[in-house]
Structures are given as structure tokens and as C-alpha cells.
Design a protein around this motif. Structure first.
Motif, PDB file in Angstrom:
ATOM      1  N   SER A  63     -13.982   6.807   1.033  1.00 11.05           N
ATOM      2  CA  SER A  63     -12.989   6.395   0.396  1.00 11.05           C
ATOM      3  C   SER A  63     -11.791   6.606   1.031  1.00 11.05           C
ATOM      4  N   ALA A  64     -11.759   7.772   1.649  1.00 11.03           N
ATOM      5  CA  ALA A  64     -10.575   8.056   2.330  1.00 11.03           C
ATOM      6  C   ALA A  64     -10.374   7.274   3.682  1.00 11.03           C
ATOM      7  N   ALA A  65     -11.595   7.423   4.633  1.00 13.28           N
ATOM      8  CA  ALA A  65     -11.830   6.675   5.772  1.00 13.28           C
ATOM      9  C   ALA A  65     -11.593   5.180   5.630  1.00 13.28           C
ATOM     10  N   ALA A  66     -12.157   4.745   4.542  1.00 12.77           N
ATOM     11  CA  ALA A  66     -11.901   3.245   4.290  1.00 12.77           C
ATOM     12  C   ALA A  66     -10.508   2.897   4.179  1.00 12.77           C
ATOM     13  N   ALA A  67      -9.845   3.759   3.233  1.00 19.03           N
ATOM     14  CA  ALA A  67      -8.272   3.647   2.840  1.00 19.03           C
ATOM     15  C   ALA A  67      -7.493   3.568   4.175  1.00 19.03           C
ATOM     16  N   ALA A  68      -7.898   4.537   5.183  1.00 19.78           N
ATOM     17  CA  ALA A  68      -7.061   4.547   6.422  1.00 19.78           C
ATOM     18  C   ALA A  68      -7.309   3.498   7.360  1.00 19.78           C
ATOM     19  N   LEU A  69      -8.680   3.064   7.406  1.00 22.08           N
ATOM     20  CA  LEU A  69      -8.846   1.725   8.092  1.00 22.08           C
ATOM     21  C   LEU A  69      -8.051   0.405   7.719  1.00 22.08           C
ATOM     22  N   PHE A  70      -8.061   0.493   6.062  1.00 24.09           N
ATOM     23  CA  PHE A  70      -7.293  -0.845   5.743  1.00 24.09           C
ATOM     24  C   PHE A  70      -5.862  -0.551   6.014  1.00 24.09           C
ATOM     25  N   SER A  71      -5.222   0.706   5.868  1.00 22.11           N
ATOM     26  CA  SER A  71      -3.877   0.830   6.148  1.00 22.11           C
ATOM     27  C   SER A  71      -3.489   0.674   7.568  1.00 22.11           C
ATOM     28  N   TYR A 242      -7.170   6.919  -2.882  1.00 25.12           N
ATOM     29  CA  TYR A 242      -5.761   6.291  -3.216  1.00 25.12           C
ATOM     30  C   TYR A 242      -4.785   7.200  -2.845  1.00 25.12           C
ATOM     31  N   LEU A 243      -4.935   8.556  -2.532  1.00 27.24           N
ATOM     32  CA  LEU A 243      -3.892   9.090  -1.693  1.00 27.24           C
ATOM     33  C   LEU A 243      -3.537   8.682  -0.474  1.00 27.24           C
ATOM     34  N   VAL A 244      -4.436   8.436   0.330  1.00 30.39           N
ATOM     35  CA  VAL A 244      -4.205   7.799   1.865  1.00 30.39           C
ATOM     36  C   VAL A 244      -3.805   6.481   1.601  1.00 30.39           C
ATOM     37  N   LEU A 245      -3.921   5.786   0.659  1.00 28.18           N
ATOM     38  CA  LEU A 245      -3.130   4.466   0.561  1.00 28.18           C
ATOM     39  C   LEU A 245      -2.031   4.321   0.340  1.00 28.18           C
ATOM     40  N   LEU A 246      -1.378   5.508  -0.648  1.00 33.46           N
ATOM     41  CA  LEU A 246      -0.007   5.818  -1.132  1.00 33.46           C
ATOM     42  C   LEU A 246       0.989   6.649  -0.176  1.00 33.46           C
ATOM     43  N   GLU A 247       0.205   7.243   0.643  1.00 29.30           N
ATOM     44  CA  GLU A 247       0.917   8.158   1.564  1.00 29.30           C
ATOM     45  C   GLU A 247       1.992   7.321   2.510  1.00 29.30           C
ATOM     46  N   ASP A 248       1.550   6.366   2.765  1.00 30.80           N
ATOM     47  CA  ASP A 248       2.445   5.511   3.922  1.00 30.80           C
ATOM     48  C   ASP A 248       3.458   4.694   2.921  1.00 30.80           C
ATOM     49  N   LYS A 249       4.849   5.081   2.814  1.00 32.87           N
ATOM     50  CA  LYS A 249       5.785   4.460   2.066  1.00 32.87           C
ATOM     51  C   LYS A 249       5.703   2.914   2.374  1.00 32.87           C
ATOM     52  N   GLU A 250       5.794   2.593   3.614  1.00 32.69           N
ATOM     53  CA  GLU A 250       5.758   0.978   3.931  1.00 32.69           C
ATOM     54  C   GLU A 250       4.538   0.175   3.513  1.00 32.69           C
ATOM     55  N   GLY A 251       3.252   0.806   3.056  1.00 36.29           N
ATOM     56  CA  GLY A 251       2.281   0.204   2.625  1.00 36.29           C
ATOM     57  C   GLY A 251       1.901   0.143   1.209  1.00 36.29           C
ATOM     58  N   ARG A 252       3.018   0.669   0.615  1.00 36.55           N
ATOM     59  CA  ARG A 252       2.698   0.917  -0.782  1.00 36.55           C
ATOM     60  C   ARG A 252       2.574  -0.214  -1.620  1.00 36.55           C
ATOM     61  N   HIS A 253       3.286  -1.042  -1.267  1.00 38.19           N
ATOM     62  CA  HIS A 253       3.408  -2.524  -1.796  1.00 38.19           C
ATOM     63  C   HIS A 253       1.887  -3.364  -1.515  1.00 38.19           C
TER      64      HIS A 253
END
Length: 278
Positions: A63-71, A242-253
Motif C-alpha cells: 500500500s505504501a509503494a502503491a501510494a508513492a507511485l500514485f504520488s 495513507y501516510l505516504v499520500l498525505l505527506e506531500d502537502k501539494e498532493g493532499r487535495h
């Protein structure tokens, strides 16, 4: 208090040998998958089916790797939701060690089906205009969760110790609450036999911690949660993703629609299963 402590300790101690075996097997499987980012990037071409298949593997790092790829624009949002929905975190080892191993195969099968159906539904509706970008990721790995690095022995021992600790904490807390409040009141708090129990468990699953999957699995093994509620809770339990998704301030939206879609599908799927199958 001493009796509760000793009973909790003995119950957890009984599970440790099986946890060691399960995590040793999982370590072998995980390290046969030598290029997780490449696997998930290829999943973008095949969509939710490949994403759900990747997420079904009992490994919180997916889930962390997938979130990083999405980001980084390398994974479509519908595919990421499929990975999240299929992820079960520490549920499989806990269910196997806790005497509820018969539920593992149905759990994985139902979560896979829910992840595929939900992913394609989102792909055709909410996320129909989104496509992954054609660029390389910045090396997200299966170990982004930090739970599987190091030597084989150290990795297996660490994961076993961590899960055993969570199990002990959960069992101790549940025993104390039941001793203080009584089983009927605890069942009422957890909305036992209520159609809203999957909703409650889905909210708990949003907490980014392996402890939530341990808690939900233990409650199910104890007969307090329905199978539908377990599905809902584990389907939102994407852990470190979720943490990987939310750690990037510009990508939180961009992260919020992903989390919301995961939550809605998990609640809907869990509620349907709760109503028709218990």
C-alpha cells in the motif's frame, strides 16, 4: 488484574510459534517479488485486477509503494483504491494464529472481488478522466513501511515481536474493558448485530496503524464482529499508504478523493455482506 495479565500473556505466547512460521513464509514470498514498483507500474496497464492481486498479498509495504507511485503520477487512482481495498495488513497472520484460519480464504477472496469491482466502478465513473503519467517513479519499495528490512532472521523476528505486542495490548485492553463493563455493554458499543457495525469498523480501519488490523481480527475471532464488519474495517485499513499520500502537502487535495472512495466502497461492500451473510 494478575489473572488478566497472565491469561493474555499465555494466549499470545501460544500464537508466537505460528506467527514465526507465517512471517518466515511471507518473507520468502515478499523477497521473491524482487521489483515491487515495477509490478505495480505494470498494474497500471491492467487496472484494478492487477492492483487487487498485488494488494491481496499479506504485505503492508504494497500500500505504501502503491501510494508513492500514485504520488509520482505512475499509478491510476482507481488502481490505487483497488490496492487499498485488497490490503489486509496483519489480519492474515493474526487470524491464522488466533484459531480463525478458516476465515482467511473467504476474507482474501471477498476483498479481492470487492477491490476489483470497486476499482472498475471508480474507473468508469468518478476517476474516468484520470490516467497515470508515463514517467518513472522515484524508487518506492516494498519496504516503505519499514517493517521488512534487514536480514531474514531480524525481519521475521521483528514482525513477530511487533504483532505479538499488538496482540497482547489488544487482548489485555479487551479483557479489562469486558471485566469492567461486561460483554453486553461492549457488544452494544461495537454495534453488534447492527447494520451500522461495518461503518464503525471502516472508521477504525482509517487509523494508519497495524494495531487496527490486529484489533479487528481479534474482535472477529472472538465473535464480536460480523464478517461484513471485518471486511469493511480491513478494506479501509491501508495502513502506511495513507501516510505516504498525505505527506506531500501539494498532493493532499488528490489524496482525499482516494481515501473517500476507499471508505465509501468499503462501507458499502461490508454492509451488503453484513446484511446477507452476517
Amino acid at each position: 488484574m494478575f489473572d488478566i495479565l497472565s491469561e493474555s500473556f499465555v494466549d499470545v505466547a501460544k500464537t508466537v510459534p505460528l506467527l514465526l512460521l507465517v512471517y518466515a513464509l511471507l518473507y520468502y514470498i515478499e523477497n521473491r517479488l524482487t521489483s515491487t514498483p515495477a509490478l505495480l507500474t505494470r498494474a497500471a496497464r491492467f487496472g484494478p485486477i492487477a492492483g487487487a492481486a498485488a494488494g491481496t498479498i499479506p504485505q503492508c509495504g504494497f500500500s505504501a509503494a502503491a501510494a508513492a507511485l500514485f504520488s509520482h503520477g505512475c499509478l491510476a487512482p482507481a488502481t490505487l483504491v483497488s490496492v487499498f481495498l485488497a490490503t489486509s495488513d496483519e489480519a492474515v497472520p493474526v487470524l491464522l494464529a488466533g484459531g480463525a484460519g478458516a476465515a482467511v480464504a473467504p476474507l482474501l477472496a471477498v476483498k479481492f472481488a470487492l477491490a476489483v469491482a470497486g476499482g472498475y466502478l471508480l474507473r468508469l465513473t468518478v476517476f474516468r478522466a484520470h490516467r497515470p503519467a508515463d514517467k518513472a517513479p522515484s524508487k518506492p519499495t516494498v519496504n516503505d513501511c519499514g517493517c521488512c528490512g534487514g536480514s531474514p532472521v531480524a525481519s521475521v523476528l521483528w514482525r513477530t515481536a511487533k504483532t505479538a505486542f499488538f496482540l497482547f495490548a489488544v487482548l489485555l485492553a479487551l479483557s479489562l474493558v469486558i471485566e469492567w463493563a461486561g460483554e453486553d455493554r461492549v457488544s452494544a458499543l461495537l454495534l453488534a448485530d447492527s447494520v451500522f457495525q461495518p461503518l464503525l469498523c471502516a472508521v477504525l480501519g482509517l487509523v494508519p496503524s497495524c494495531a487496527m488490523s490486529v484489533l479487528l481480527s481479534e474482535l472477529y475471532a472472538a465473535g464480536t464482529l460480523s464478517f461484513g464488519a471485518l471486511i469493511a474495517g480491513l478494506s479501509t485499513g491501508a495502513g502506511f499508504g495513507y501516510l505516504v499520500l498525505l505527506e506531500d502537502k501539494e498532493g493532499r487535495h488528490r489524496a482525499l478523493p482516494i481515501i473517500a472512495a476507499t471508505f465509501v466502497i468499503a462501507v458499502a461492500g461490508g454492509t451488503v455482506i453484513h446484511i446477507f451473510f452476517g
